[in-house]
Scaffold this active site. Structure first.
Site, PDB file in Angstrom:
ATOM      1  CE  LYS A 189      -0.881 -14.763   6.475  1.00  0.00           C
ATOM      2  NZ  LYS A 189       0.017 -13.582   6.384  1.00  0.00           N
ATOM      3  CB  THR A 239      -1.469   3.552  11.036  1.00  0.00           C
ATOM      4  OG1 THR A 239      -1.243   3.481   9.626  1.00  0.00           O
ATOM      5  CG2 THR A 239      -0.178   3.836  11.744  1.00  0.00           C
ATOM      6  CB  THR A 259      -2.488 -11.161   7.962  1.00  0.00           C
ATOM      7  OG1 THR A 259      -1.681 -11.462   6.827  1.00  0.00           O
ATOM      8  CG2 THR A 259      -2.024 -11.951   9.168  1.00  0.00           C
ATOM      9  CB  THR A 295       4.095 -19.075   1.451  1.00  0.00           C
ATOM     10  OG1 THR A 295       2.850 -18.639   2.007  1.00  0.00           O
ATOM     11  CG2 THR A 295       4.487 -20.380   2.126  1.00  0.00           C
ATOM     12  CD  GLU A 305       0.205  -7.175   1.354  1.00  0.00           C
ATOM     13  OE1 GLU A 305       0.063  -7.510   2.531  1.00  0.00           O
ATOM     14  OE2 GLU A 305       1.177  -6.521   0.939  1.00  0.00           O
ATOM     15  CG  ASN A 318       2.130  -3.427   1.850  1.00  0.00           C
ATOM     16  OD1 ASN A 318       2.232  -4.053   2.902  1.00  0.00           O
ATOM     17  ND2 ASN A 318       1.818  -3.987   0.700  1.00  0.00           N
TER      18      ASN A 318
END
Lengths: 404, 404
Positions: B180, B404, B154, B191, B277, B399
Site C-alpha cells: 500500500k 478532515t 488508505t 513504502t 497521490e 493532502n
C-alpha cells in the site's frame, strides 16, 4: 510593506530606472538599472547551484576584479541567460560593458543579473536597444525605485521592497532593498534576486562578512519549494553618501548597521515566502531547546520543506503528526517522548503525547496569514527559525505550465 | 498488474483473511491476517524515521526474539497507532498476542502493522471483536489474498499486487506480494507497507541480506513526496512449502530467488509510484556515466524529489532547465558543460547546450503514463535509476484535507 517607499526612505546618491524592452511577452517592465553616483563598497552572495547562469559568473568576476568597489547593477527579467553556453557568457559581458559605457563607468564596476526561463538564448539586441534611454532616465526617486522593483518580477504577484534607517555620528543612514521570488526559493541562496542600497560607509570586506551573517538568518532560512535557482544573487551597495564616518567591526555603529541590514533582508525574505507561488500564508517554524543551532535549523528546514506539512497548511489542517514525522526524518537525533508541539498557539503534543483540542478553533487559527509553529525538543539551549509557505493547487497550476 | 492474481500464482501453505472492523469510516475492508501453515523464515526492513509507530517497535522485537522464524502478520488500515504513547504500545502488543492466540501460535511469531492517521488512539476493541472471525476464515485463495491487498489501502486508488515464480531442483517456487502507498513515500523505507509471501526455503539471515539488497534497487529508489512515514514496513515470509532444498548463498537457486524477489518488489514499488497521490504518470530518472553509483543515485533522487521538476511533468512541460538545475544542487560535483539530457527519448541538452526540438511533439510524449528521463554526465561508468510521479493539484487536494 503594504505601501510604496517614500522619497525620504531612499539613501542618498542612488539612481534607478526601468523600462520594457520586450523580454516579457506581456509588455511589462523587464529591464532596470540601479546605480550609485560614487563608487560604492559592494558585497554579494550567489547561488551554490553547480549549474550557474552566465550573469552570475560575470558578476562574481567583476566583484573580484574591482575588489568590492562597484557602482551599478543592470538586471533583466523574462530570460535567465542560463545554460546558454559561450554565447550566453558573451551576452552577459556585453550587457555589463554597454551599461558601463552608457553610465561612464568601467565594466568591472557593474553587476549583471538575469531571471526568467532557463536555456533560451538572451535576446541581447532588445536590451542594447533601450540601454541608452534608461541610462539617461535614471532618477533618485521613489517612483523609479518602485519601477525597478517591478521590473525584476517574474511569477511574483507583487513587488517586494523594504527600508530601514538608523542614526550614527549625528547622521541618518538609510537602507532600501528590493527582491523578486517566487519559486525555486530555497537556501544557498534563498532568493533569486535581491538588491540593497545604502548610504552607509563601510569597507567591502566588513560588508561581505556582515552580509553573510545576516543571510544565514534571513534569506537562507526560507523555503518555497526546496529548489535552488541557477541565478540567485543578493547584493549590497554602500556608497557612504550619508556623510557618516566609515563603520568598523565591533562598534556600536556596526551593530546598528547589521541590525538594519537584517531588518531589510528579513522583510524581503518574508515577502518572498508570502508571495511564494500559489501561497496563501507564511508558516514560521521555530525549533526550541535543541542541542545546537545547526540541529534546530535542520529540523526546522525539514519541516518547512515537507510537501505533506505544506499541503496540510494549505487546507488549514492541524495535522501535527506530519510535523512530528518530518522532524523524525531530519537526521537529527532527539527523544520523541520529550517533544512538545504548538500550532498557531495551540498545544497539540506534550512530551510526545497528543493533546485534545478543538479542531474547529484550530482550523480557523491555521487559516491566518501568518501561522507560528513551535517544536520544543527539551534537549538543550539552542533554537532556530525558518519560514515557509503553504503548498497549494495554485502552485501546481503555475509550475505545470511555466514555459508554455 | 492489471488483473488479480490467479490461484496458481499463490505460494503453498499461506492463508489470508480480511474484514471490515470499522476503522475506516466508509465501512471498507480494514483488518487482515496473512499466515503461514508452518513456521517461516522472516526478514523485514522498517522505517528509518526517528518517530516510530508502536507496531513497528513490536514487530522489530518479535523478529529479534523469534530469530527470524515467524508465522503471521496482522495488519490494520485507518489508524497508524503512532504517537499514541504507552497505550499505543500496549495495543500493538495485544493485537499481536490476540492474533497469535486465535491462530494457535505464540505472540513473537506474529508481525503487527498499522497504517492511517497519526496520533489518534487505536480503537483496539474494534479489532479484538472481529479477530476470532477472520482467524477462522483464513483461506489459501486468490480471493482472500485480493481482499488482504484491499484491506491495507488508505488513500490508494487501487490495490497493488505482484507475483513471480522460478524453478529450482525440479520444483516451482512462487512469490506473491501486496503493498500500500500512496503518500509519505520516500526511501528508508520507501513504502508504508508491503508483504511478500513465498514457499521458497531459505535461512532467515540470507533472506534478510537478500531483502536489503533488493530494497536498495526497488523500494528505496522511489519517491512520491520526499516524506517518510512512521510506519513503513516491508516484510517477507518464506515457508519452504514448495518442497525444494534450502537456498544457499551464491548458488544459482539464490540468484533465481533474488531476481524473483526483485521482480515482485520492483513491480510493487512502481505500482506505488504510479498510484502516488494525485499522480498521472511515472517518471523514470536514469543517471548515466557518473563516477559512482551513490553519486548517480543522489542526482537521480534530487531530480525525482524536486517539486519544480514534478509539477512540470504534471503539465507535460519539457522544462529540462529544472532537471539541470536540480542536478546542480544535488551536492554531487560534475561538469555542467559535459551533460546530455533526454526527455521521453528526445535529446534536449547536449554537452551543456540546449537543442532545438518540436515543443508540441515533446509535450505529447511527456503526457504518457511512463516517461523516461536520461541524464548523462560523461564522467564515469556508474549509473542508477529512480522512479517518481508527477506532482498535481490533486495531490494538494488530497493532502490539504486528509484528516478532515
Amino acid at each position: 510593506m503594504k505601501h510604496a517607499l517614500s522619497e525620504a526612505a531612499l539613501p542618498r546618491g542612488f539612481r534607478f530606472a526601468a523600462t520594457s524592452c520586450g523580454l516579457k511577452k506581456t509588455g511589462a517592465l523587464d529591464l532596470a538599472i540601479l546605480s550609485s553616483d560614487v563608487t560604492a563598497s559592494a558585497a554579494a552572495v550567489f547561488t551554490q547551484n553547480l549549474v550557474v547562469a552566465a550573469p552570475v559568473l560575470i558578476s562574481k568576476e567583476h566583484l573580484r576584479m574591482s575588489k568590492g568597489r562597484m557602482r551599478a547593477v543592470v538586471v533583466n527579467a523574462g530570460n535567465a541567460n542560463c545554460a546558454t553556453g559561450a554565447a550566453g557568457r558573451a551576452a552577459a559581458e556585453r550587457m555589463a560593458a554597454e551599461t558601463a559605457k552608457r553610465l561612464g563607468y568601467i565594466a568591472r564596476e557593474v553587476f549583471v543579473c538575469s531571471t526568467g526561463v532557463i536555456g533560451v538564448p538572451l535576446p541581447l539586441e532588445k536590451i542594447l536597444r533601450v540601454l541608452p534611454v534608461i541610462a539617461r532616465h535614471r532618477r533618485p526617486s521613489a517612483r523609479s525605485f518602485a519601477e525597478t522593483s517591478l521590473a525584476i518580477c517574474t511569477t511574483d504577484t507583487r513587488p517586494k521592497t523594504a527600508a530601514a534607517s538608523f542614526k550614527t555620528a549625528g547622521k541618518r543612514i538609510h537602507l532600501v532593498g528590493c527582491a523578486k521570488g517566487a519559486g525555486m526559493i530555497h537556501p544557498n541562496m534563498a532568493t533569486m534576486l535581491a538588491f540593497v542600497a545604502t548610504d552607509a560607509a563601510i569597507a567591502p570586506s566588513l560588508l561581505q562578512k556582515t552580509l553573510r551573517a545576516v543571510t544565514g538568518r534571513t534569506f537562507n532560512a526560507i523555503s518555497v519549494d526546496g529548489d535552488t535557482s541557477t541565478n540567485d544573487t543578493l547584493l549590497v551597495l554602500a556608497n557612504g553618501e550619508a556623510g557618516a564616518p566609515s563603520i568598523k567591526a565591533e562598534t556600536s555603529a556596526h551593530r546598528k548597521f547589521s541590525a538594519a541590514l537584517e531588518e531589510v533582508c528579513r522583510s524581503l525574505a518574508l515577502q518572498i515566502v508570502a508571495d511564494g507561488e500559489g501561497a496563501q500564508r507564511v508558516v514560521e517554524i521555530e525549533v526550541r531547546h535543541a542541542r545546537t543551532e545547526a540541529a534546530a535549523k535542520r529540523i526546522a528546514e525539514t519541516i518547512a520543506t515537507s510537501p505533506l506539512v505544506k499541503t496540510a497548511f494549505a487546507g488549514g489542517d492541524p495535522n501535527w503528526g506530519r510535523i512530528f514525522a518530518a522532524a523524525g526524518r531530519s537526521g537529527v537525533k532527539f527523544d520523541p517522548a520529550l517533544v512538545d508541539i504548538k500550532m498557531a498557539g495551540i498545544p497539540v503534543l506534550r512530551r510526545g503525547q497528543p493533546l485534545a483540542f478543538n479542531e474547529r478553533v484550530a482550523s480557523n487559527k491555521l487559516l491566518s496569514e501568518h501561522v507560528p509553529v513551535v517544536v520544543d525538543l527539551h534537549a538543550g539551549q539552542a533554537k532556530a527559525r525558518y519560514w515557509t509557505c503553504d503548498f497549494t493547487a495554485e502552485y501546481v497550476r503555475i509550475n505545470a505550465s511555466y514555459r508554455t
